[in-house]
Design a protein around this motif. Sequence first.
Motif, PDB file in Angstrom:
ATOM      1  N   GLU A 159       0.836  -1.206   0.000  1.00 14.01           N
ATOM      2  CA  GLU A 159       0.000   0.000   0.000  1.00 14.01           C
ATOM      3  C   GLU A 159       0.870   1.254   0.000  1.00 14.01           C
ATOM      4  OE1 GLU A 159      -2.757  -0.186   3.251  1.00 14.01           O
ATOM      5  OE2 GLU A 159      -3.920  -1.806   2.330  1.00 14.01           O
ATOM      6  N   LEU A 160       1.941   1.231   0.799  1.00 15.58           N
ATOM      7  CA  LEU A 160       2.857   2.370   0.833  1.00 15.58           C
ATOM      8  C   LEU A 160       3.523   2.556  -0.528  1.00 15.58           C
ATOM      9  CD1 LEU A 160       4.413   4.585   2.347  1.00 15.58           C
ATOM     10  CD2 LEU A 160       6.038   2.819   3.058  1.00 15.58           C
ATOM     11  N   ASP A 181       2.360   1.716  -3.417  1.00 13.97           N
ATOM     12  CA  ASP A 181       1.345   2.233  -4.336  1.00 13.97           C
ATOM     13  C   ASP A 181       1.182   3.742  -4.157  1.00 13.97           C
ATOM     14  OD1 ASP A 181      -0.781   1.929  -6.300  1.00 13.97           O
ATOM     15  OD2 ASP A 181      -2.170   2.279  -4.619  1.00 13.97           O
ATOM     16  N   LYS A 182       1.108   4.205  -2.911  1.00 14.96           N
ATOM     17  CA  LYS A 182       0.974   5.648  -2.650  1.00 14.96           C
ATOM     18  C   LYS A 182       2.196   6.411  -3.142  1.00 14.96           C
ATOM     19  CE  LYS A 182      -2.051   5.079   1.323  1.00 14.96           C
ATOM     20  NZ  LYS A 182      -2.185   5.152   2.785  1.00 14.96           N
ATOM     21  N   MET A 183       3.379   5.819  -2.952  1.00 20.06           N
ATOM     22  CA  MET A 183       4.598   6.470  -3.430  1.00 20.06           C
ATOM     23  C   MET A 183       4.606   6.564  -4.951  1.00 20.06           C
ATOM     24  SD  MET A 183       7.314   4.687  -0.806  1.00 20.06           S
ATOM     25  CE  MET A 183       8.764   5.212  -1.674  1.00 20.06           C
ATOM     26  N   ASN A 184       4.158   5.504  -5.628  1.00 18.41           N
ATOM     27  CA  ASN A 184       4.111   5.516  -7.093  1.00 18.41           C
ATOM     28  C   ASN A 184       3.148   6.579  -7.604  1.00 18.41           C
ATOM     29  OD1 ASN A 184       6.002   3.538  -7.633  1.00 18.41           O
ATOM     30  ND2 ASN A 184       4.513   1.875  -7.556  1.00 18.41           N
ATOM     31  N   VAL A 185       2.007   6.714  -6.948  1.00 18.76           N
ATOM     32  CA  VAL A 185       1.035   7.743  -7.344  1.00 18.76           C
ATOM     33  C   VAL A 185       1.653   9.126  -7.183  1.00 18.76           C
ATOM     34  CG1 VAL A 185      -1.159   8.830  -6.701  1.00 18.76           C
ATOM     35  CG2 VAL A 185      -1.012   6.343  -6.896  1.00 18.76           C
ATOM     36  N   ARG A 186       2.318   9.353  -6.051  1.00 23.39           N
ATOM     37  CA  ARG A 186       2.927  10.667  -5.786  1.00 23.39           C
ATOM     38  C   ARG A 186       4.033  10.985  -6.796  1.00 23.39           C
ATOM     39  NH1 ARG A 186       3.199  15.320  -5.760  1.00 23.39           N
ATOM     40  NH2 ARG A 186       4.513  16.470  -4.346  1.00 23.39           N
TER      41      ARG A 186
END
Length: 67
Positions: A39-40, A42-47
């Motif tokens: 999940e972390l 994924d959030k980093m990739n989005v950012r």
Amino acid sequence: MAEKEPEVPNELSESLNDLFISLSSMVKYELQGTNNILELLDKMNVRVGEEYKEFGDVAFGSTVESF
């Protein structure tokens, strides 16, 4: 009718039960940890994707302005 004698706790079955409970708990927490890491990520990739999009917008804007 003969009465059933009360079951005597079987030490081996209790030990195996404890072992399986411990193993299932360990696997559960390992999977939860892996899920949290994913999940972390994924959030980093989005950012990072948002950041690169902004860089692209700036580069495109400077290219258009130079003409």
